[in-house]
Enzyme design. Sequence first.
Site, PDB file in Angstrom:
ATOM      1  N   ASP A 467      18.784  -7.182  11.772  1.00  0.00           N
ATOM      2  CA  ASP A 467      18.530  -7.486  10.436  1.00  0.00           C
ATOM      3  C   ASP A 467      17.540  -6.433   9.746  1.00  0.00           C
ATOM      4  O   ASP A 467      16.991  -7.054   8.600  1.00  0.00           O
ATOM      5  CB  ASP A 467      17.942  -8.912  10.440  1.00  0.00           C
ATOM      6  CG  ASP A 467      18.680  -9.988  11.113  1.00  0.00           C
ATOM      7  OD1 ASP A 467      20.091  -9.685  11.514  1.00  0.00           O
ATOM      8  OD2 ASP A 467      18.273 -11.092  11.270  1.00  0.00           O
ATOM      9  N   GLU A 545      26.506 -11.689   9.158  1.00  0.00           N
ATOM     10  CA  GLU A 545      26.535 -12.916   8.314  1.00  0.00           C
ATOM     11  C   GLU A 545      26.450 -12.696   6.625  1.00  0.00           C
ATOM     12  O   GLU A 545      27.403 -12.884   5.940  1.00  0.00           O
ATOM     13  CB  GLU A 545      25.811 -14.174   8.728  1.00  0.00           C
ATOM     14  CG  GLU A 545      25.851 -15.614   8.126  1.00  0.00           C
ATOM     15  CD  GLU A 545      25.031 -16.548   9.120  1.00  0.00           C
ATOM     16  OE1 GLU A 545      25.495 -17.120   9.481  1.00  0.00           O
ATOM     17  OE2 GLU A 545      23.676 -16.567   8.744  1.00  0.00           O
ATOM     18  N   GLU A 549      22.997  -9.876   1.456  1.00  0.00           N
ATOM     19  CA  GLU A 549      21.522  -9.348   1.864  1.00  0.00           C
ATOM     20  C   GLU A 549      21.591  -7.849   1.979  1.00  0.00           C
ATOM     21  O   GLU A 549      20.746  -7.063   1.851  1.00  0.00           O
ATOM     22  CB  GLU A 549      20.730 -10.121   2.818  1.00  0.00           C
ATOM     23  CG  GLU A 549      20.416 -11.507   2.056  1.00  0.00           C
ATOM     24  CD  GLU A 549      19.668 -12.194   3.228  1.00  0.00           C
ATOM     25  OE1 GLU A 549      18.415 -12.670   2.718  1.00  0.00           O
ATOM     26  OE2 GLU A 549      19.991 -12.721   4.271  1.00  0.00           O
TER      27      GLU A 549
END
Length: 772
Positions: A467, A545, A549
């Site tokens: 991430d 996912e 972002e």
Amino acid sequence: MLAGCPGQTGESTDTDTTDTDTATDTETETATDTETATETETGPPESVTQVGAGSYATERPDQYEGPPEEAYVADDVSGPIPTNTWWSDIPWAQFPTNLWSHPFVVGPGFLSLQVGAPQEWTFGSGIMGGNFAHLPADFDLSVKHQALDEFDDNVLTGWGDWSVDYRMRGDGGHIDMTQVQASPYLFCRYEGGGALVSLRGESEVWAQQGNVLGLTIDESHYGLYAPEGTTWSGLDEGELTNGLGDSGALTIATLPEASDAALAQFGTYAFDRVTDTRIDWNVDLGAGEVTTTYAFETTGDDTTIAGLYPHQYNYSEADLLDESFVSPRGDLRLFEGSSFEIVQPYQGVLPNLPGVGEYDTEEMSQYLREGISRAEMEQGPEKPPDGAYWTGKNYYRIAELIPIADQFDEQNGIEQLLSAIRTELSGWLTASNGSQLAVDDLFVYDDTWGTMIAYPAGFGAPADLNDHHFHYGYYTRAAAEIARHDPEWAAQEQYGGMMDLVIRDFANPTRDHDMFPFLRNFSPYSGHSWAAGTHGAFDSGNNQESSSEAIHAYAAMIMWGEYTGNEELKEAGIFLYTQETIATREYWFDERGENLPDIEEWEWDYACQVWGNGVAWTTWWTDEVEAIYLINALPLGGHSFYLGLDDEHAGAIYDEMLEYDDTDYNYYPGIEAKYRAFSDPADARTRWEEIRDSYTVGLGETRARTEHWIETLAAIGSPDPEVTADHPLATVFEKNGTRTYVAYNDDDSATTVTFSDGTTLDVPAGEMATTS
């Protein structure tokens, strides 16, 4: 471990409900230890490297975890190691989990290399439970070494932009493997003995040509190509052996059909092993497009057969073969050649929407004052509540409010908001307090993996390198907004140097960089990013996912590059933004209706998660329907216009969301209203007015921004897919046949922006201009 989870657990802070249905949290950071590094007599500790006014540490504080201290790489491998790839488990694990390269899935184990080429979708019983459609890891071949009973380990020996080389090592022999994404070939080279290939399942040998065999195993077709002059034995027993001669070469090809013609066609390049794969891009703002070139190098004349994904062949004039394979991204159409190009439109981003709506100024002033009063950092709902992701959500909320405050002449509020993110971000970009190492809110560089790790972080970001683009994208957006108002802060000798390193951690465009791998999070051939640093826990491969972002991170790069004059990072951001938005429209939102599974059980026109072997309709932390859909919309801002380029499809996705949602506008109500504004701003206004003064505003949102967004789109309509601009910060909207042209000019002199329909727009220095 929340591998691939984009920091969404507890995202329900944008609602008046408190959702506690989260994925298991194994993040061990506590940030409670107050130990510091030993004081030195003068200056920062030796473990701190100064970069302008900022700094990073090379040793992490004792209370935190990091990634493995050693990597499974060959002795002659040096430099930063790529992570977040389809093959990222190779250097991470002694025996990596399944490597999904399409059409192949390969499992390098201690007994054999397992090989499959699944072509039939299945539903459920996967990593994400019942709402998971995927190609199963059905293995048809077990590839072994005649002289070895087992392998000791696998090590990374080299890589290209979408290819990988690894060695399966044993006592007295090894197999060198080359595996290429979207390639129908697996290239093997044996040392110390020949090949033993076991056939699994129902098999038929339909072609025997001495050194070449044609096989069908459970409806998957293969060609085995050994060197000329060698022969295969054991055909009747299903245990095939071949000494492979002096070269030790074996190539396994998966074939689109069981025919001599296919066996010969694919045999043409069977011994032209791929030695490198390379992506290059060219940003042409004058034409409003990005051209991407994909090139192969082989031991032959660089020609090979390879597959193209929909985000490639839908934007290419390459001559494609008639044959294709099924892939988790849609049809994988085949190409024969050494390189091909794709040309994709760049639709532009904006730092904010223009102030052209019919606003109630009294309400807007009230909402702005409310937002400005939240200028301080707020705690997130998950451990660590002040980690990098939740800090970033604060940054986004504040940075996105500043332009609106400027439009409504809230000058005192602007400085208050700027001061909050400048002070906080400067702290994160500084790893020491005088002679002491900071115990939290710092970046630590890990030399083994070539990565900058924020502490504290959460969601697997430090230990598993998950991430980083999600988290650091928020930091980049905040830094860009500071740079827009305070260029001195963003100078290299101040905090710009450190910020460049943070950006390069997740999106370094420089090959052979000393500190970071090339484009860590972005998968060059996939056209989108992967969130998981490694995928060791997942036989289904890597995953992502929150595409939105990722897109936000690359848009923030564009702004940072534009405001600081860093052309390299700006152009890389434009390339990454363009590729990721188009891939998101193809694979998450499936605007063409061609790429999601065509099976009865998959009943949605949208996927929440994309995996190496499939797609899922669920999140990492909840089955709340609003979360499932809107996690691929948040954070909505001037980078989000791609979501409305097809406003009819946006309306269809919104309707589908409501169809499955028992209680709407209760989880992400502000975000839901903003997404609705793409397809029906009047309805968005109606729903927004029902809840705007009563719901609990989330960490990354403000009432002022939602009000401003809905009113502005009501005035100018949805983004226009037909027009591009010759400026990075410009876009076009259309309502009832009337176009509105918008551009922001950060330069200290006026400029004229030219749009592809011939319209020109004069933009004063440091201002946003709009015309219709």
